[in-house]
Design a protein around this motif. Structure first.
Motif, mmCIF file in Angstrom:
data_model
loop_
_atom_site.group_PDB
_atom_site.id
_atom_site.type_symbol
_atom_site.label_atom_id
_atom_site.label_comp_id
_atom_site.label_asym_id
_atom_site.label_seq_id
_atom_site.Cartn_x
_atom_site.Cartn_y
_atom_site.Cartn_z
ATOM 1 N N UNK A 167 0.734 -1.257 0.083
ATOM 2 C CA UNK A 167 0.063 0.128 0.078
ATOM 3 C C UNK A 167 1.044 1.335 0.139
ATOM 4 N N UNK A 168 0.427 2.309 -0.476
ATOM 5 C CA UNK A 168 1.057 3.733 -0.593
ATOM 6 C C UNK A 168 0.243 4.777 0.344
ATOM 7 N N UNK A 169 1.150 5.606 0.800
ATOM 8 C CA UNK A 169 0.893 6.749 1.587
ATOM 9 C C UNK A 169 1.674 7.961 1.137
ATOM 10 N N UNK A 170 0.945 9.001 0.901
ATOM 11 C CA UNK A 170 1.298 10.232 0.627
ATOM 12 C C UNK A 170 0.813 11.384 1.122
ATOM 13 N N UNK A 171 1.573 12.463 1.391
ATOM 14 C CA UNK A 171 1.045 13.780 1.939
ATOM 15 C C UNK A 171 0.181 14.386 1.198
ATOM 16 N N UNK A 172 -1.035 15.268 1.370
ATOM 17 C CA UNK A 172 -1.612 16.161 0.637
ATOM 18 C C UNK A 172 -1.697 17.465 1.504
ATOM 19 N N UNK A 173 -1.441 18.516 0.809
ATOM 20 C CA UNK A 173 -1.474 19.996 1.161
ATOM 21 C C UNK A 173 -2.523 20.976 0.983
ATOM 22 N N UNK A 174 -3.238 20.481 -0.225
ATOM 23 C CA UNK A 174 -4.425 21.392 -0.707
ATOM 24 C C UNK A 174 -5.528 20.431 -0.957
ATOM 25 N N UNK A 175 -6.681 20.855 -1.065
ATOM 26 C CA UNK A 175 -7.895 20.299 -1.355
ATOM 27 C C UNK A 175 -7.745 19.636 -2.629
ATOM 28 N N UNK A 176 -7.335 20.280 -3.723
ATOM 29 C CA UNK A 176 -7.343 20.058 -5.191
ATOM 30 C C UNK A 176 -6.437 18.802 -5.454
ATOM 31 N N UNK A 177 -5.349 18.349 -4.284
ATOM 32 C CA UNK A 177 -4.788 17.223 -4.499
ATOM 33 C C UNK A 177 -5.329 16.018 -3.920
ATOM 34 N N UNK A 178 -6.285 15.963 -3.161
ATOM 35 C CA UNK A 178 -7.031 14.971 -2.786
ATOM 36 C C UNK A 178 -7.477 13.828 -3.801
ATOM 37 N N UNK A 179 -8.403 14.428 -4.674
ATOM 38 C CA UNK A 179 -8.889 13.656 -5.571
ATOM 39 C C UNK A 179 -7.774 12.765 -6.381
ATOM 40 N N UNK A 180 -6.854 13.231 -7.133
ATOM 41 C CA UNK A 180 -6.050 12.627 -7.733
ATOM 42 C C UNK A 180 -5.016 11.758 -6.823
#
Length: 275
Positions: A89-102
């Motif tokens: 499985x993969x984990x990465x950070x999101x910093x902005x709402x627009x990044x969450x979908x992709x």
């Protein structure tokens, strides 16, 4: 309660430990694959639940001149390759709402950085992906303040939540970890992960970048496992002193197996399951 990461990975009460491991940032495809392949072999040998982590963008750098990563598109392409080739499985950070979908289309866990733990819109956007969300407790927050994160996730209809302890601000450029935060946050009913490498960070302590003391990682990791955490987050690199981000905190890849084996023995000693 326990939380499903994938069909084969679950963390929480009664589950084996979850290890979130990988380099701080995607420095290159070659580095990521080297670390990922090593971790995949280690997961098979020790029968571990390992989630691979790496950031496509380090938006919270001390200096605007610091290396940040390859960006969203190129970073997700590399992470998708790791997931496909290793099965981790993969984990990465999101910093902005627009990044969450992709990010939600590629990764199994979306991580909310500690500095952004109170950003309501970001938590809601991440939750809407339906993926597991790991929220790091802000260095400026008490453990019981995380009840508000829990409430926001529940309001969103997504209860696939992990809470991560990563130390609290202690004076200038220093963090301290209160291990009581682990059972306190577990009382909210969600798994608690301990971030052993960021807990030894010295934020901004090197002037234009953060310092740290990786020698302390094993001590804190062992204490957190003894306190009953559900998983351990550790960043690792083949040559931490040459890393482009958070090198002073990271565990050398060659030192990781012995440390993981020690943590498994501690869990066994206190009666927690390893398989």
């Amino acid at each position: 309660m326990s939380v499903a990461i994938t069909d084969r990975h679950r963390t929480g009460k009664g589950c084996p430990p979850l290890f979130i491991l990988g380099p701080c940032v995607i420095e290159s495809r070659e580095l990521v694959r080297r670390v990922a392949d090593t971790l995949a072999t280690l997961a098979q040998r020790l029968k571990l639940q390992i989630v691979f982590k790496a950031s496509f963008d380090k938006a919270n750098r001390t200096s605007g001149k610091s290396f940040r990563g390859p960006g969203l598109e190129n970073g997700l392409r590399i992470l998708e390759e790791v997931r496909r080739e290793t099965g981790m499985p993969i984990l990465t950070d999101v910093h902005e709402t627009a990044q969450c979908g992709p990010v939600g289309e590629i990764c199994d866990i979306l991580q909310i950085p500690a500095f952004l733990a109170r950003q309501t819109d970001l938590i809601f956007a991440a939750a809407r992906t339906g993926k597991t969300i790991n929220v790091k407790k802000g260095q400026f927050m008490a453990p019981w303040d995380m009840k508000n994160v829990v409430a926001k996730m529940r309001e969103s209809g997504n209860e696939r939540l992990l809470l991560t302890e990563r130390g609290s601000t202690f004076g200038y450029n220093t963090l301290v970890t209160d291990m009581r935060s682990i059972p306190w946050m577990q009382e909210f009913g969600f798994p608690v992960i301990f971030d052993a490498t960021h807990s030894v960070q010295m934020p901004g302590g090197a002037g234009d970048k953060s310092g740290g003391d990786r020698r302390m990682v094993p001590y804190l990791a062992r204490a957190a496992v003894a306190a009953g955490c559900d998983g351990v987050f550790m960043e690792t690199h083949p040559e931490p002193d040459q890393a482009l981000s958070d090198g002073p905190n990271m565990v050398a890849l060659s030192d990781l197996p012995a440390l993981l084996e020690m943590l498994l023995r501690i869990r066994e000693a206190i009666g927690l399951p390893n398989d």
